[in-house]
Write a protein that holds these residues in place. Structure first.
Motif, mmCIF file in Angstrom:
data_model
loop_
_atom_site.group_PDB
_atom_site.id
_atom_site.type_symbol
_atom_site.label_atom_id
_atom_site.label_comp_id
_atom_site.label_asym_id
_atom_site.label_seq_id
_atom_site.Cartn_x
_atom_site.Cartn_y
_atom_site.Cartn_z
ATOM 1 N N ALA A 131 -1.176 6.684 4.341
ATOM 2 C CA ALA A 131 -0.178 5.407 4.565
ATOM 3 C C ALA A 131 -0.207 5.373 5.957
ATOM 4 O O ALA A 131 0.058 3.865 6.201
ATOM 5 C CB ALA A 131 1.382 5.800 4.155
ATOM 6 N N LYS A 142 3.877 1.520 -0.897
ATOM 7 C CA LYS A 142 4.941 1.683 -2.199
ATOM 8 C C LYS A 142 3.846 2.203 -3.129
ATOM 9 O O LYS A 142 4.094 2.891 -4.103
ATOM 10 C CB LYS A 142 5.299 0.473 -2.652
ATOM 11 N N LEU A 143 2.464 1.701 -3.437
ATOM 12 C CA LEU A 143 1.694 2.069 -4.537
ATOM 13 C C LEU A 143 1.328 3.704 -4.389
ATOM 14 O O LEU A 143 0.757 4.324 -5.126
ATOM 15 C CB LEU A 143 0.234 1.297 -4.285
ATOM 16 N N LEU A 144 1.013 3.938 -3.116
ATOM 17 C CA LEU A 144 0.997 5.522 -2.997
ATOM 18 C C LEU A 144 2.005 6.219 -3.356
ATOM 19 O O LEU A 144 1.776 7.639 -3.294
ATOM 20 C CB LEU A 144 0.467 5.580 -1.230
ATOM 21 N N GLY A 145 3.158 5.582 -3.532
ATOM 22 C CA GLY A 145 4.361 6.535 -3.970
ATOM 23 C C GLY A 145 5.350 6.696 -3.028
ATOM 24 O O GLY A 145 6.153 7.553 -2.910
ATOM 25 N N ARG A 152 0.037 12.558 1.432
ATOM 26 C CA ARG A 152 -0.576 11.089 1.638
ATOM 27 C C ARG A 152 -0.089 10.442 2.947
ATOM 28 O O ARG A 152 -0.438 9.129 2.968
ATOM 29 C CB ARG A 152 -0.109 10.243 0.278
ATOM 30 N N ASN A 187 0.823 -1.413 0.055
ATOM 31 C CA ASN A 187 -0.010 0.144 -0.052
ATOM 32 C C ASN A 187 0.762 1.316 0.112
ATOM 33 O O ASN A 187 0.511 2.040 -0.816
ATOM 34 C CB ASN A 187 -0.997 -0.009 1.121
#
Lengths: 306, 236
Positions: B215, B139-142, B211, B137
């Motif tokens: 996270a 990593k997907l959020l950046g 974000r 999660n």
């Protein structure tokens, strides 16, 4: 809202007006190739017919399709492809949750909040929170109901977590899949103006489940009437979000099929909430007599029921 | 006159070509790699060090790893902004903690037929798959943290909750009652807050600024579920 809409169109209208006034003057406007024809079409439409505008999203559906096409350009086996589904900021997630809690009759949830950017963060984590909320609240409410009994030995029923997870995730993914398939099939028969992508439907369903999290926590209260009132409230809020989202997608269709679709959506939603209440939360049994060491609120509850 | 003297008097290309004619024929072909080794006086020492970790006694190896794990435990218990957990990550600590927690949380085999608390495998799966999901999660959020670094941090920050489990087990040996429950509740809440603070101190910087809350929330949910399992543990 009318003022904002007029302002937007007026901006471009100024350029067009000055160009009309001074044909010799050169106006430099930086715009995309697909946008200039819609200016002139947008001007007369901006003054009236705003309702349709908001519900159908006709004018910029081309734009959003272009944008959507440009966004997801990585092939599906790269990590970047999946990152595009998590391209949301904190305030956007909060806005979407707020939108799912307050269904306003004129506004379409997808059109307003999601049209540019369906995300998978909300549906996934709302479902995860809901699974644990239901399992924990169920255990807690059973514990409180059987608190005074001498023969009851509390066990944390862990199996309920697995069952809750299966039910909630199946509902949040399979029902949108079925609905999307059905809408695609009807789209091929009857030309609908509004069509939703699969991810947008998953998004709507995921965010509409948010109301059940506080409902599940409040279901700990061992009163039958309170529980059923909570069910009604949650069902009306999330059911209306779903109904208002999908009504524009089916209203071009045959009247009976459109109504049947909406009724089925709401019915499945009802089934989920009532099923969860019945399975995970024991009925607050009023017929067994409390023992002498029972807490006073149980005697009050027993008195109310009789 | 020697060739060289003649060259110095009349430096013409013609002469140069005659002199260095042989040299121009020598060319380094592409398939001969040009490489070599720079030998430094210390080289023999380094060689010894490399092979010595293979030849050293088992006790040395284990003690070195245990010391690294222990150092990271100290970093978790007194969380400051430091990079040690992230720089040299290892997964021994999380494994030890997870196995200890799962062993203590599993229900006894007496009532394995009826419903009960989680089995060993269930706790294990929740901890590891929960940590993997949170890492994916973020990593997907950046976020710019590597996969194993994040697993390492999340695993190590279970330490306060393992301590809470030990304390609860001890407290449960005394007589049951509301006071017993209050003590356990207090201990679990304190340790839960400690875990969250420790993991946030390590993980928060690697997330994009708008974000962070997105996270951190799954971390909160993860430790909340583990705390719930610890709090509702009832011995047979």
């Amino acid at each position: 809202m009318a003022a904002v809409g007029d302002l937007q169109f007026e901006e471009f209208g100024n350029a067009a007006a000055t160009a009309a006034e001074n044909p010799g003057a050169t106006t430099i406007s930086i715009e995309g190739p697909g946008e200039s024809p819609t200016h002139q079409a947008g001007l007369p439409r901006g003054s009236g017919g705003e309702e349709d505008d908001e519900l159908l999203g006709n004018d910029d559906s081309d734009k959003t399709e272009l944008l959507a096409g440009q966004k997801k350009s990585s092939p599906f086996w790269t990590f970047e492809y999946y990152q595009t589904f998590f391209d949301v900021d904190t305030y956007q997630v909060f806005d979407r949750i707020k939108g799912s809690l307050l269904p306003i009759p004129g506004k379409n949830f997808v059109r307003l909040y999601i049209r540019s950017n369906p995300d998978l963060y909300g549906p996934f984590w709302i479902c995860a929170t809901l699974v644990f909320a239901i399992a924990i609240s169920g255990n807690l409410s059973n514990f409180l109901i059987h608190l005074g009994e001498k023969t009851y030995h509390y066990v944390p029923e862990f199996r309920k977590v697995s069952i809750a997870a299966t039910i909630i995730y199946a509902y949040a993914w399979l029902v949108p899949l079925a609905l999307w398939g059905f809408l695609m099939w009807r789209n091929s028969k009857v030309m609908n103006i509004v069509s939703y992508s699969f991810l947008e439907i998953v998004c709507v369903y995921g965010y509409s489940l948010f109301i059940y999290i506080p409902t599940a926590v409040l279901w700990i209260i061992p009163q039958k009437a309170v529980r059923w009132i909570l069910v009604m409230i949650a069902l009306s809020v999330s059911g209306s979000v779903l109904a208002m989202t999908f009504w524009p997608a089916v209203r071009e269709d045959n009247r009976r099929i459109a109504l049947a679709t909406i009724v089925t959506i709401v019915l499945l939603h009802t089934l989920l909430s009532v099923g969860c209440l019945a399975y995970f939360f024991d009925a607050p049994e009023m017929d067994h007599l409390p023992t002498a060491t029972a807490a006073p609120n149980q005697t009050v509850a027993a008195a109310k029921a009789s | 006159m020697s060739d060289l003297q003649r060259l110095m008097m009349e430096p013409t290309d013609h002469h140069a070509q005659a002199l260095f004619a042989g040299l121009s024929d020598i060319s380094i072909s592409q398939d001969i790699p040009v490489e070599g080794e720079i030998t430094i006086p210390m080289r023999s020492h380094i060689r010894e060090f490399d092979s010595s970790t293979l030849n050293e006694s088992v006790q040395n190896t284990i003690m070195r790893d245990l010391k690294a794990v222990g150092k990271k435990f100290m970093h978790v218990l007194y969380p400051r902004k430091s990079n040690t957990l992230l720089r040299d990550w290892d997964l021994w600590g999380p494994l030890i903690l997870c196995v200890t927690l799962a062993l203590m949380l599993q229900r006894s085999s007496v009532d394995s037929e009826k419903d009960g608390g989680p089995q060993f495998a269930e706790v294990f799966v929740i901890v590891w798959f929960g940590a993997v999901t949170i890492t994916l999660n973020s990593k997907l959020l950046g976020g710019n943290i590597s996969f194993f670094q994040s697993l390492c941090v999340l695993g190590y920050c279970i330490l306060p909750l393992t301590v809470a489990m030990l304390v609860c087990r001890l407290v449960l040996l005394a007589e049951q009652g509301p006071i017993n429950f209050m003590v356990r509740l207090f201990v679990v809440i304190v340790m839960f807050t400690w875990s969250i603070v420790a993991s946030t101190a390590f993980l928060a910087d690697s997330q994009p600024p708008n974000r962070k809350a997105l996270a951190i929330y799954p971390v909160f949910l993860f430790y909340f579920v583990i705390s719930w399992m610890i709090l509702t543990f009832t011995p047979q």
